[in-house]
Every structure is written in C-alpha cells, then in structure tokens.
Design an enzyme around this catalytic site. Sequence first.
Site, short mmCIF file in Angstrom:
data_model
loop_
_atom_site.label_atom_id
_atom_site.label_comp_id
_atom_site.label_asym_id
_atom_site.label_seq_id
_atom_site.Cartn_x
_atom_site.Cartn_y
_atom_site.Cartn_z
N TYR A 126 -4.34 1.18 16.02
CA TYR A 126 -3.05 1.08 16.69
C TYR A 126 -3.14 0.67 18.15
O TYR A 126 -2.26 0.01 18.66
CB TYR A 126 -2.32 2.43 16.59
CG TYR A 126 -1.78 2.69 15.19
CD1 TYR A 126 -0.50 2.31 14.84
CD2 TYR A 126 -2.58 3.27 14.21
CE1 TYR A 126 -0.01 2.52 13.56
CE2 TYR A 126 -2.10 3.48 12.92
CZ TYR A 126 -0.82 3.10 12.61
OH TYR A 126 -0.34 3.28 11.34
N ARG A 151 0.84 -1.19 0.00
CA ARG A 151 0.00 0.00 0.00
C ARG A 151 0.88 1.24 0.00
O ARG A 151 1.75 1.38 0.87
CB ARG A 151 -0.91 0.00 1.24
CG ARG A 151 -1.73 1.26 1.35
CD ARG A 151 -2.58 1.35 2.61
NE ARG A 151 -3.13 2.69 2.67
CZ ARG A 151 -3.35 3.40 3.77
NH1 ARG A 151 -3.10 2.88 4.96
NH2 ARG A 151 -3.82 4.62 3.71
N HIS A 155 -3.40 10.89 1.07
CA HIS A 155 -2.83 10.67 2.41
C HIS A 155 -2.23 12.01 2.88
O HIS A 155 -1.02 12.13 3.07
CB HIS A 155 -1.79 9.53 2.37
CG HIS A 155 -1.53 8.89 3.71
ND1 HIS A 155 -1.66 7.53 3.92
CD2 HIS A 155 -1.14 9.42 4.89
CE1 HIS A 155 -1.35 7.26 5.19
NE2 HIS A 155 -1.03 8.38 5.80
N ASN A 175 -7.75 1.34 9.99
CA ASN A 175 -6.42 1.63 10.54
C ASN A 175 -6.55 1.63 12.05
O ASN A 175 -7.39 2.36 12.59
CB ASN A 175 -5.93 3.01 10.11
CG ASN A 175 -5.57 3.08 8.63
OD1 ASN A 175 -5.66 2.08 7.92
ND2 ASN A 175 -5.17 4.24 8.18
N GLU A 179 -3.76 -0.40 8.08
CA GLU A 179 -2.61 0.07 8.87
C GLU A 179 -2.70 -0.50 10.27
O GLU A 179 -3.77 -0.52 10.87
CB GLU A 179 -2.61 1.59 9.04
CG GLU A 179 -1.91 2.35 7.98
CD GLU A 179 -1.91 3.85 8.25
OE1 GLU A 179 -1.80 4.26 9.42
OE2 GLU A 179 -2.04 4.60 7.27
N GLU A 227 -7.78 8.22 6.75
CA GLU A 227 -8.00 8.76 8.10
C GLU A 227 -8.55 10.19 8.14
O GLU A 227 -7.87 11.12 8.59
CB GLU A 227 -6.70 8.71 8.90
CG GLU A 227 -6.15 7.31 9.04
CD GLU A 227 -5.03 7.20 10.06
OE1 GLU A 227 -4.48 8.23 10.48
OE2 GLU A 227 -4.70 6.07 10.44
C1 PNW Z 1 -1.58 7.22 11.00
N1 PNW Z 1 -3.32 9.68 16.78
O1 PNW Z 1 -1.59 8.44 11.67
C2 PNW Z 1 -1.24 7.58 9.56
O2 PNW Z 1 -2.12 7.07 8.59
C3 PNW Z 1 0.18 7.33 9.19
O3 PNW Z 1 0.53 8.19 8.15
C4 PNW Z 1 1.06 7.46 10.42
O4 PNW Z 1 2.41 7.41 10.11
C5 PNW Z 1 0.67 6.35 11.36
O5 PNW Z 1 -0.72 6.35 11.65
C6 PNW Z 1 1.41 6.35 12.68
O6 PNW Z 1 1.11 7.50 13.42
C7 PNW Z 1 -2.04 8.66 12.94
O7 PNW Z 1 -2.94 10.78 17.26
C8 PNW Z 1 -1.62 9.83 13.53
O8 PNW Z 1 -4.06 8.91 17.41
C9 PNW Z 1 -2.04 10.18 14.80
C10 PNW Z 1 -2.90 9.33 15.48
C11 PNW Z 1 -3.32 8.13 14.89
C12 PNW Z 1 -2.88 7.80 13.61
#
Ligand code: PNW
Length: 488
Positions: free
Chosen positions: A314, A80, A126, A312, A378, A173
């Site tokens: 985390y 991707r 993006h 996406n 992601e 996002e």
């Molecule tokens: C995503 N938060 O960004 C993006 O899609 C990527 O480009 C980035 O590198 C990756 O996650 C890691 O950060 C985020 O503040 C940025 O919760 C900030 C947040 C979540 C995702």
Amino acid sequence: MAAPPIRKLPPNFLWGFATASFQIEGSTDADGRGKSIWDDFSRTPGKVADGRNGDDATNSYKLWREDVALLTKYGVKTYRFSLSWSRIIPLGGRNDPINPKGIEFYSNLIDALLANGIVPFVTLYHWDLPQALHDRYGGWLNKDEIVQDFTRYARVCFEAFGDRVKYWLTVNEPWCVSILGYGRGVFAPGRSSDRNRSSEGDSSTEPWIVGHNVILSHAHAVKAYREEFKTKQGGQIGITLNGDWQMPYDDSPENVAAAQHALDVAIGWYADPVYLGHYPPYLHQMLGARLPTFSDAEWKVVKGSSDFYGMNTYTTNLCRAGGDDEFQGFVDYTFTRPDGTQLGTQAHCAWLQDYAPGFRSLLNYLYKRYRMPIYVTENGFAVKNESSLPRDLAIKDTDRVNYYRGVTASLLSAINDDGVDVRCYLAWSLLDNFEWADGYVTRFGVTYVDYATQERIPKESSAFVVKWFKERTQPAVPDLKLLSKSSS
Ligand code: PNW
C-alpha cells in the site's frame, strides 16, 4: 506528431479487484454459518472505530449476483475473494461436519464468475478463524491442532472447488494476523500484553508463535494440494504477504541498515522461510530463544511452499534506526522527509501515503531476493474523509485515481524496463467494505457503497483502472501446460 504506441502488459496478465469474506458478506448467522473470531470481536464496544460490526457489511451473501454483474460490467479478468471457514465447517475442526449450504454458496459464486469469463482467485484464510477453534485450543497458538485443522479445511475446499479454481492463496497477510491479532491486540482475537486493550495475551511471545504456526499450516495445505490435487486440477497455490517499501530516511549507515531490518521483520519473517528456507538472521538476533524453531522435517515442508510471490502493498515508509517497537524491528517509520516535506498524499488511514516509486522499488527488491513470479494480490488507497462527503462528491475520488495512475506506471516500468516477472495485479477493493478496526468510515473501494440502501455506484477510480488495463491487455495465448493436462 503521432502519440507513441502504448506499452503493453505481458500476454495472459491477470487483473481485477479483491475482497474478503468477513468484509463484504454480512449474514453472519445465515444457513448454518458458525461464528468466526471477528463476530464477537467486532461486536465488543471499543474494538471498532465507528462501533459497527460485520453483520451486514455490503450484504454480499445476498447480493453476490450484483457483485458478479458489476465485475462483468468492469470487464475484469479475475476476481479475488475469500472463503469463510466457518460457513464451510461451522466448528472448524478436522472431525467437525461440513455445511453443504456453505459449499453451495461459494460453488454458485464460482460458477457465475466462470460463466462470465472471470477467473476465480480464492483465498482460504482472510482472518475469520472459526471461534470454536479459538475456544477449544487457542486457535493459531496451538501448532499441532491448527496445522491439522487448517489442512483438512484446505482439502475440503480443493475437493469442492478445485475442479474450477486454478489460483489459490492459503493465508492473507500473516504479519497482520500475528502482530495485529496477538501483539498489538487491535484485530481479533485481540490478545496483547497491553492491559488497556486486553486481559489476556503475551505480546513478547505469542505473535512469533502464531506466525510460526501460520507458516507451517500454510505449508501443509500446499503439500496436500501438490500431492493430492495438483496433478488432476493443475492450479497454482501460494501465500500472500503484506509488506510496504522501506526506504532509509537519509544516507546514514544506521538508517540504511534500519530499512533492511524493517524489511526483514515485515516481509522476511515469512518470505525467507517460505522461499529461502530460513528465518532472517536479524529475527534470530532480535528474538533469541523467543523465535520458535522448525525441525528438519518441517523445513522440508516449508521451504519452497509457494508457487509464486503473493504481494499486498500500500505505501512506503521512511525508516530511522531506533524506537522501541519490536514489531517494526526497532525501526521508526515516518512520512516526513528530512527537509520537512511529506512523502505523498495522506490517505484516510494514518499508515498510508501515496508514493508510487516505492511500488516499483518493492517489486525489484522482491524479485531479486526471492526469484519468483509476482502476483500483486492487493493494492489500494483510502481517500481522506470520503465517508463524510455526499455520494456524488465521493465518487469523484481524485486522490485514488492519482494513486492508481502512479502505481500502474510503476508496474509497467518494473515489468518492461526492469524485467520483473509480474503476472497479476489486483486492486483493493471492488467495493467499500468493513475495514476491520476502522469500521465503515475508511473506504477502499473503487465502487461506492451507500450503506443505507446497499446500492453500488462506480467511482472514477474504477473507470481509470478498467481503461488502463484494457488498453494494455494483449490477446490471450493458450497455456500449453494447462491444455496438455486437461486433455490427458
Ligand atoms: C489489508 N497496516 O490489511 C487487508 O488484507 C485487507 O483486508 C484490508 O482491507 C486492506 O489491507 C486495507 O487495510 C491491512 O496497518 C491492514 O499497515 C493494516 C495494515 C496493512 C494492511
């Protein structure tokens, strides 16, 4: 005793790694590229933690063949990446000229991926809006202009690459685009009511307007694809949303309600319109007249405008009712449990801890609520203080290996035990790269980048991810739908 057989992923499951144009390409004024809003923003003192910008990044505009070789060595099914709008249309607008050099760059990349058996998975947007559109009419704030300009940009891409690209993402996002760009002001274009951050912007209205306009722009690009390209090209198209699992801090009714409010604002704001055809009731309640409205004709375009759920994710937040942060739905986030213990291993970024069960819960929640096949586009982890380690220690990224060990187990349980229809998993990221306002100090790559030489060195996490997916991949089954289309 013999080990139990390894449980497999569904046939044709796609796995690989993800990146984004501004985070890796560098060469910001090569071959006629126009400026994007991240160019000046990242060059402005105080905006990026380490004071560095995107001018070099991982130099992938020049080193893209190395990136393809790395992906080939890893043996991924898919890669991707995102297209830089201002490389393709330097001034961005619907009457502005197309830059053949921009088309050629991505065309070569796509051909090289395909030649190595790697499926290109392409994001149109993006975060790198052409600066000219921001200057001309306020960019995402201007509905009538941006919808038309984004749709034309999308058409140019379908036309140029759609014969070879079968997986499209419109926008990455939108929560980050709106809230971080126009609310908190920490991402480009850096608008905010917080006058310590920005001299322009109104955080009480602009993020909601931008979000609304992103949804409509996405939906019109999908409409164009479906009406003008899909029959011939036979691809899939959708949006991808960030969203972490939101877990009540304890069993109290107000904290259980808070977790749902957090989901409504972080995810439902975008997913409810696109998949269900309305904004979440909580958003109406919270914003009243500040929430923009769609006409009936617009709802027809918006509802159902994604072929899959692009996810996406985390981390997981523990949610408590209260607090004054409207962007989190007036919910307080914490990683500290009532008994004082931490939810998981702390990452380099404050907002990220490793909690794998949340990944499974989120998949189940999204599948129940939206009933769409899910593509995880992601997922990843930034190891604490990784950039201050010498590189032979940095590549032993145990915290990241543990993170991927946890989420892959959760992924398999969600698919095989819970029956969630997941078709794709992309780890963020192929390479360490420009981590937006965090600069280069925060590293998300499964491949270490030595920024002094741009050398790429696989970390232990890349070996873990590659082995895990290879062991669970089944022989491919031909996609009958695509076959009958291309032979007719
Ligand atoms: C995503 N938060 O960004 C993006 O899609 C990527 O480009 C980035 O590198 C990756 O996650 C890691 O950060 C985020 O503040 C940025 O919760 C900030 C947040 C979540 C995702």
